[in-house]
Design a protein around this motif. Sequence first.
Motif, mmCIF file in Angstrom:
data_model
loop_
_atom_site.group_PDB
_atom_site.id
_atom_site.type_symbol
_atom_site.label_atom_id
_atom_site.label_comp_id
_atom_site.label_asym_id
_atom_site.label_seq_id
_atom_site.Cartn_x
_atom_site.Cartn_y
_atom_site.Cartn_z
ATOM 1 N N SER A 294 15.676 3.866 -7.059
ATOM 2 C CA SER A 294 16.228 5.221 -7.209
ATOM 3 C C SER A 294 16.356 5.693 -8.659
ATOM 4 N N PRO A 295 16.871 4.874 -9.588
ATOM 5 C CA PRO A 295 16.989 5.366 -10.976
ATOM 6 C C PRO A 295 15.653 5.806 -11.568
ATOM 7 N N SER A 296 14.594 5.041 -11.339
ATOM 8 C CA SER A 296 13.283 5.379 -11.901
ATOM 9 C C SER A 296 12.668 6.599 -11.236
ATOM 10 N N VAL A 297 13.047 6.850 -9.981
ATOM 11 C CA VAL A 297 12.545 8.033 -9.273
ATOM 12 C C VAL A 297 13.305 9.293 -9.686
ATOM 13 N N LEU A 298 14.594 9.149 -9.982
ATOM 14 C CA LEU A 298 15.454 10.327 -10.178
ATOM 15 C C LEU A 298 15.656 10.736 -11.639
ATOM 16 N N ARG A 299 15.551 9.796 -12.578
ATOM 17 C CA ARG A 299 15.995 10.085 -13.945
ATOM 18 C C ARG A 299 15.242 11.248 -14.602
ATOM 19 N N HIS A 300 14.001 11.509 -14.197
ATOM 20 C CA HIS A 300 13.235 12.602 -14.802
ATOM 21 C C HIS A 300 13.241 13.871 -13.941
ATOM 22 N N ARG A 301 13.934 13.825 -12.819
ATOM 23 C CA ARG A 301 13.952 14.978 -11.914
ATOM 24 C C ARG A 301 15.268 15.741 -11.959
ATOM 25 N N ILE A 302 16.217 15.253 -12.738
ATOM 26 C CA ILE A 302 17.523 15.919 -12.818
ATOM 27 C C ILE A 302 17.767 16.392 -14.253
ATOM 28 N N ILE A 303 18.595 17.431 -14.387
ATOM 29 C CA ILE A 303 18.953 17.953 -15.712
ATOM 30 C C ILE A 303 20.470 18.014 -15.809
ATOM 31 N N LEU A 304 20.998 17.441 -16.885
ATOM 32 C CA LEU A 304 22.444 17.462 -17.104
ATOM 33 C C LEU A 304 22.917 18.858 -17.476
ATOM 34 N N THR A 305 24.179 19.142 -17.206
ATOM 35 C CA THR A 305 24.765 20.387 -17.697
ATOM 36 C C THR A 305 24.860 20.296 -19.224
ATOM 37 N N PRO A 306 24.779 21.416 -19.936
ATOM 38 C CA PRO A 306 24.857 21.375 -21.410
ATOM 39 C C PRO A 306 26.117 20.682 -21.923
ATOM 40 N N GLU A 307 27.243 20.896 -21.216
ATOM 41 C CA GLU A 307 28.499 20.292 -21.645
ATOM 42 C C GLU A 307 28.428 18.760 -21.605
ATOM 43 N N ARG A 308 27.912 18.231 -20.503
ATOM 44 C CA ARG A 308 27.825 16.772 -20.360
ATOM 45 C C ARG A 308 26.816 16.179 -21.339
#
Length: 330
Positions: A294-308
């Motif tokens: 899961s980490p390798s599949v998801l890490r490039h498909r999500i975007i953090l909020t600017p604050e985080r």
Amino acid sequence: MEETNENPIEFNSRIDLKNLQDAVQQIKDELSKVIIGQHDMIELLIISILADGHSLIEGVPGVAKTVTAKLLAKTMQVDFSRIQFTPDLMPSDILGTSIFNVKTSEFEFKKGPIFSNIILIDEINRAPAKTQAAMFEVMAERQITIDGIENKMQAPFLVFATQNPIEQEGTYALPEAQLDRFLFKINVGYPSVEEEVKILEGHHHRKSAVATEMIKPILNAKQIAEYQEIIKSIIIEDNLLKYIASIVNNTRNNGNLYLGASPRASIAIMNAAKAMAAINGRDFVTPDDIKKVSPSVLRHRIILTPEREMEGFTAEKAVMQIIETIEIPR
């Protein structure tokens, strides 16, 4: 008097995975002749081949990203191309172009280096948007359109792309839609001190030996296709499908994230988990298989909020938190 069964019950796989397991081990053995450590990267790249998915490899220069992908391709009896992306690279440089033949008075299409089975793209984030758009079609559809004519890619067709996370000058961030086409984003770190000593010893003892000539081919195109079909037959229970859906759905309702993962991520986790199960000799998926990929599949498909992001939070941490909060099926 109660009867006791002295022989433990042995698990009998419903799908014959011995040849697949043997081939994977042989590939790892071949790569270990040159590559020291980097076991996670090698395993994920093998899984990406079995799951028929592209991989993005990210790490600082010198951690064996390119050489590992190149040597892995050498273990396959298939065509291989390496393309160095640069800011002045045009689509025709990788796809090919139509050239006028004076003898026939007709245009002939000359194929570019993308017409291969395994393509290694070095520094994929250096090419401009027009070239990335051309790559997007071939990665997504496994075909290219030139002069209105569709050209199908020969199977297997896999893209291994590398990029440097530190360098920013002369680079173009990959669009989210293109990132979504990569099955994995593999983060490659530095070796340990012990591994680095072995790397030095290996280079010292090899002397003038060429690394690529030390690797023997293990699989051909037909065998790769057969193993990819076997992966599709690996059993996954309904409760594990719900587990995958819960993980991905949580990325869309998470306060740390501005953008969550799409259903394509769910399919990617399922396919990768099946391949993980198969190389471990099981014809069924377990929750651990899902947690590992899961980490390798998801890490490039999500975007953090600017604050985080400003707080130093990472996509990796967000994914791990999500996995920890979802109840594991029993």
